[in-house]
Design a protein around this motif. Structure first.
Motif, PDB file in Angstrom:
ATOM      1  N   MET A  31      48.994  68.842  26.268  1.00  0.00           N
ATOM      2  CA  MET A  31      48.226  69.927  25.653  1.00  0.00           C
ATOM      3  C   MET A  31      48.021  69.711  24.166  1.00  0.00           C
ATOM      4  SD  MET A  31      49.122  73.501  27.446  1.00  0.00           S
ATOM      5  CE  MET A  31      47.627  74.305  26.915  1.00  0.00           C
ATOM      6  N   LEU A  32      49.041  69.140  23.510  1.00  0.00           N
ATOM      7  CA  LEU A  32      48.938  68.943  22.063  1.00  0.00           C
ATOM      8  C   LEU A  32      47.808  67.969  21.737  1.00  0.00           C
ATOM      9  CD1 LEU A  32      50.301  69.957  19.547  1.00  0.00           C
ATOM     10  CD2 LEU A  32      51.805  67.983  19.600  1.00  0.00           C
ATOM     11  N   ASN A  33      47.738  66.870  22.506  1.00  0.00           N
ATOM     12  CA  ASN A  33      46.642  65.904  22.320  1.00  0.00           C
ATOM     13  C   ASN A  33      45.301  66.592  22.455  1.00  0.00           C
ATOM     14  OD1 ASN A  33      48.743  64.188  22.395  1.00  0.00           O
ATOM     15  ND2 ASN A  33      47.928  62.836  23.972  1.00  0.00           N
ATOM     16  N   SER A  34      45.188  67.435  23.497  1.00  0.00           N
ATOM     17  CA  SER A  34      43.909  68.093  23.747  1.00  0.00           C
ATOM     18  C   SER A  34      43.537  69.005  22.597  1.00  0.00           C
ATOM     19  CB  SER A  34      43.985  68.923  25.021  1.00  0.00           C
ATOM     20  OG  SER A  34      44.543  68.184  26.038  1.00  0.00           O
ATOM     21  N   LEU A  35      44.544  69.719  22.078  1.00  0.00           N
ATOM     22  CA  LEU A  35      44.268  70.656  20.992  1.00  0.00           C
ATOM     23  C   LEU A  35      43.762  69.907  19.767  1.00  0.00           C
ATOM     24  CD1 LEU A  35      44.456  73.641  20.156  1.00  0.00           C
ATOM     25  CD2 LEU A  35      46.673  73.125  19.175  1.00  0.00           C
TER      26      LEU A  35
ATOM     27  N   SER B 194      56.113  70.934  31.537  1.00  0.00           N
ATOM     28  CA  SER B 194      56.211  71.571  30.223  1.00  0.00           C
ATOM     29  C   SER B 194      54.836  72.041  29.751  1.00  0.00           C
ATOM     30  CB  SER B 194      56.785  70.584  29.205  1.00  0.00           C
ATOM     31  OG  SER B 194      55.966  69.444  29.147  1.00  0.00           O
ATOM     32  N   VAL B 195      54.839  72.877  28.694  1.00  0.00           N
ATOM     33  CA  VAL B 195      53.609  73.321  28.051  1.00  0.00           C
ATOM     34  C   VAL B 195      53.800  73.129  26.559  1.00  0.00           C
ATOM     35  CG1 VAL B 195      52.214  75.325  27.485  1.00  0.00           C
ATOM     36  CG2 VAL B 195      52.928  74.963  29.831  1.00  0.00           C
ATOM     37  N   PHE B 196      52.910  72.393  25.907  1.00  0.00           N
ATOM     38  CA  PHE B 196      53.058  72.038  24.495  1.00  0.00           C
ATOM     39  C   PHE B 196      54.420  71.397  24.220  1.00  0.00           C
ATOM     40  CE2 PHE B 196      49.500  74.994  23.627  1.00  0.00           C
ATOM     41  CZ  PHE B 196      48.719  74.112  22.906  1.00  0.00           C
ATOM     42  N   GLY B 197      54.939  70.627  25.176  1.00  0.00           N
ATOM     43  CA  GLY B 197      56.215  69.951  24.976  1.00  0.00           C
ATOM     44  C   GLY B 197      57.436  70.822  25.226  1.00  0.00           C
ATOM     45  N   ILE B 198      57.226  72.122  25.505  1.00  0.00           N
ATOM     46  CA  ILE B 198      58.374  73.005  25.775  1.00  0.00           C
ATOM     47  C   ILE B 198      58.582  73.059  27.282  1.00  0.00           C
ATOM     48  CG2 ILE B 198      59.278  75.350  25.553  1.00  0.00           C
ATOM     49  CD1 ILE B 198      57.129  75.550  23.188  1.00  0.00           C
ATOM     50  N   ASN B 199      59.765  72.695  27.726  1.00  0.00           N
ATOM     51  CA  ASN B 199      60.010  72.618  29.164  1.00  0.00           C
ATOM     52  C   ASN B 199      60.064  74.012  29.781  1.00  0.00           C
ATOM     53  OD1 ASN B 199      60.961  72.023  31.749  1.00  0.00           O
ATOM     54  ND2 ASN B 199      61.851  70.126  30.971  1.00  0.00           N
ATOM     55  N   LEU B 200      59.191  74.237  30.776  1.00  0.00           N
ATOM     56  CA  LEU B 200      59.135  75.557  31.398  1.00  0.00           C
ATOM     57  C   LEU B 200      59.710  75.564  32.810  1.00  0.00           C
ATOM     58  CD1 LEU B 200      55.661  77.096  30.536  1.00  0.00           C
ATOM     59  CD2 LEU B 200      57.877  77.590  29.535  1.00  0.00           C
ATOM     60  N   LEU B 201      59.532  74.471  33.526  1.00  0.00           N
ATOM     61  CA  LEU B 201      59.886  74.488  34.940  1.00  0.00           C
ATOM     62  C   LEU B 201      61.327  74.063  35.202  1.00  0.00           C
ATOM     63  CD1 LEU B 201      56.562  73.181  36.490  1.00  0.00           C
ATOM     64  CD2 LEU B 201      57.376  75.516  36.344  1.00  0.00           C
ATOM     65  N   GLY B 202      62.061  73.762  34.150  1.00  0.00           N
ATOM     66  CA  GLY B 202      63.475  73.447  34.335  1.00  0.00           C
ATOM     67  C   GLY B 202      63.723  72.025  34.781  1.00  0.00           C
TER      68      GLY B 202
ATOM     69  N   ILE C  76      42.374  72.059  31.405  1.00  0.00           N
ATOM     70  CA  ILE C  76      42.728  70.885  32.212  1.00  0.00           C
ATOM     71  C   ILE C  76      44.137  70.419  31.856  1.00  0.00           C
ATOM     72  CG2 ILE C  76      42.117  68.491  32.752  1.00  0.00           C
ATOM     73  CD1 ILE C  76      39.243  69.162  32.063  1.00  0.00           C
ATOM     74  N   SER C  77      44.426  70.341  30.547  1.00  0.00           N
ATOM     75  CA  SER C  77      45.710  69.771  30.159  1.00  0.00           C
ATOM     76  C   SER C  77      46.861  70.708  30.484  1.00  0.00           C
ATOM     77  CB  SER C  77      45.709  69.431  28.672  1.00  0.00           C
ATOM     78  OG  SER C  77      45.468  70.583  27.918  1.00  0.00           O
ATOM     79  N   PHE C  78      46.578  72.021  30.520  1.00  0.00           N
ATOM     80  CA  PHE C  78      47.640  72.964  30.896  1.00  0.00           C
ATOM     81  C   PHE C  78      48.156  72.629  32.291  1.00  0.00           C
ATOM     82  CE2 PHE C  78      48.843  76.958  33.047  1.00  0.00           C
ATOM     83  CZ  PHE C  78      49.926  77.303  32.262  1.00  0.00           C
ATOM     84  N   VAL C  79      47.241  72.484  33.240  1.00  0.00           N
ATOM     85  CA  VAL C  79      47.649  72.172  34.613  1.00  0.00           C
ATOM     86  C   VAL C  79      48.298  70.790  34.674  1.00  0.00           C
ATOM     87  CG1 VAL C  79      46.847  71.901  36.977  1.00  0.00           C
ATOM     88  CG2 VAL C  79      45.796  73.607  35.507  1.00  0.00           C
TER      89      VAL C  79
END
Lengths: 202, 193
Positions: free
Chosen positions: A37-41, A158-166, A147-150
């Motif tokens: 996501m960061l690249n896309s942003l 993860s989202v923006f490098g923050i791990n969400l799914l454990g 696109i990058s979110f999915v």
């Protein structure tokens, strides 16, 4: 009146005539940089700046440039702006510049910018063209982020490098490889076209 | 890295379209028919080989000694546009048959991002001259192969019942995804990163 027109231009660029999923323009980079996501942003911001300012400049000088050499002039303006963006990125955010590699330079050949220059900036006042470039850039950024979110969520958990799914999430490696990008973009176009068709039938 | 490895990798494992997403606009737009796709692919291969060689010379013999590397984007674009014009004039004069086959595609190629992309990759990966030329040829052939295969598949599915919203660009992109998936199978043969 002026604000009404601006609003319409913004909406067209971002939603109803989105450059990526409606006009299928600029999809090279939309596919290449969307594994994170960061690249896309960052890519989205870079492209938005280049599109907005190139539209502004091209519109400002449109009456002085002879018609038959306008393509070359436009290419020069776009390439100069991309060099500025590239140098800024190298100076202040070098790891990202390394990661995006040739795709920053490839903003020059991104059809969105040339498309906006030809279709809009050529016939409209500078400020409105600037807004139009801005809107199209934002539209592009939003699609990239979708696109990058999915892809990042399923590929890295993860989202923006923050791990969400454990830690138990098994990374779906396919999503961060090239085929994942093609599938996501295809599905996004499909959803958008179906939504449009339904809206038209009502 | 040996030129042979680069050739093989740029055709199969690091294909310009299937793994680097370059030249997508014309790839989607001009892949309705096998014959037209092959002509465009040949034109791309031809231009890629020449522009990559020219850009290598310009970059390493002119820009690097003068320390003007940051202007490489503008210079590459000028070299590409100028050489496409020149190629068009030369084949119009001496090879009329080829001109009829490739003619309308040549101007389109200037804005094909694969052409600029290959030159930029060449600089980033620090190739020597021979390596660059081989990389140009291989990338062109890879592009030619991918667009021809896609056009073949699109002709086959032209009459198939495809969901309304997926027709056109949507299904084309998904087919490309499936092709990319198939080509990943070859990624163990050579590695170029």
């Amino acid at each position: 009146m002026a604000t009404h027109k601006t609003k319409k231009v913004m909406l067209t660029g971002i939603l109803t005539d989105n450059p990526v999923i409606r006009q299928i323009l600029g999809i090279c980079s939309a596919l290449a940089v969307t594994n994170l996501m960061l690249n896309s942003l960052i890519m989205g911001i870079a492209l938005t700046l280049v599109t907005a300012f190139s539209s502004l400049i091209i519109s400002a000088i449109r009456t002085w440039v002879p018609k038959h050499i306008r393509m070359i002039v436009q290419t020069f303006i776009i390439a100069s702006l991309v060099i500025v963006v590239d140098v800024l990125l190298k100076a202040y955010y070098n790891p990202m510049s390394q990661m995006l590699g040739p795709y920053v330079g490839l903003i020059i050949t991104n059809c969105i910018i040339m498309g906006r220059a030809e279709a809009f900036a050529q016939n409209n006042p500078p400020l409105l063209s600037f807004m139009d470039g801005l809107a199209n850039g934002i539209g592009y950024t939003i699609v990239l982020l979708m696109i990058s979110f999915v892809r990042e969520l399923l590929g890295f958990g993860s989202v923006f490098g923050i791990n969400l799914l454990g830690a138990n999430w098994t990374a779906w490696t396919l999503m961060i490889m090239p085929p994942g990008a093609f599938f996501m973009l295809g599905i996004l176009i499909w959803i958008n076209n179906s939504r449009k068709a339904e809206g038209g039938a009502k | 890295m040996s030129p042979f490895v680069i050739l093989f990798a740029s055709i199969f494992t690091n294909n310009m379209i299937l793994s680097n997403f370059l030249g997508m606009c014309s790839f989607i737009a001009v892949s309705n028919e096998v014959k037209t796709s092959m002509s465009l692919g040949q034109a791309v291969t031809f231009v890629l080989t020449i522009t990559t060689a020219l850009n290598w010379i310009v970059y390493h013999q002119i820009l690097v000694p003068l320390e003007l590397e940051i202007y490489s984007f503008i210079v590459f674009i000028i070299v590409i546009a100028a050489s496409v014009q020149l190629i068009e004039m030369i084949i119009d004069r001496y090879l009329p048959n080829l001109y009829y086959a490739l003619g309308i595609f040549l101007p389109l190629i200037t804005v094909n991002c694969a052409i600029l992309g290959v030159s930029l990759f060449m600089v980033i990966r620090e190739y020597q001259f021979i390596q660059s030329v081989v990389f140009g040829i291989g990338s062109g052939l890879g592009w030619l192969m991918a667009i021809t295969v896609l056009a073949g598949i699109r002709q086959r599915i032209a009459r198939n019942p495809i969901p309304e919203g997926l027709k056109g660009a949507g299904i084309t992109i998904i087919i490309t995804g499936l092709m990319a998936l198939a080509f990943i199978g070859m990624s163990g043969i050579v590695n170029m990163s």
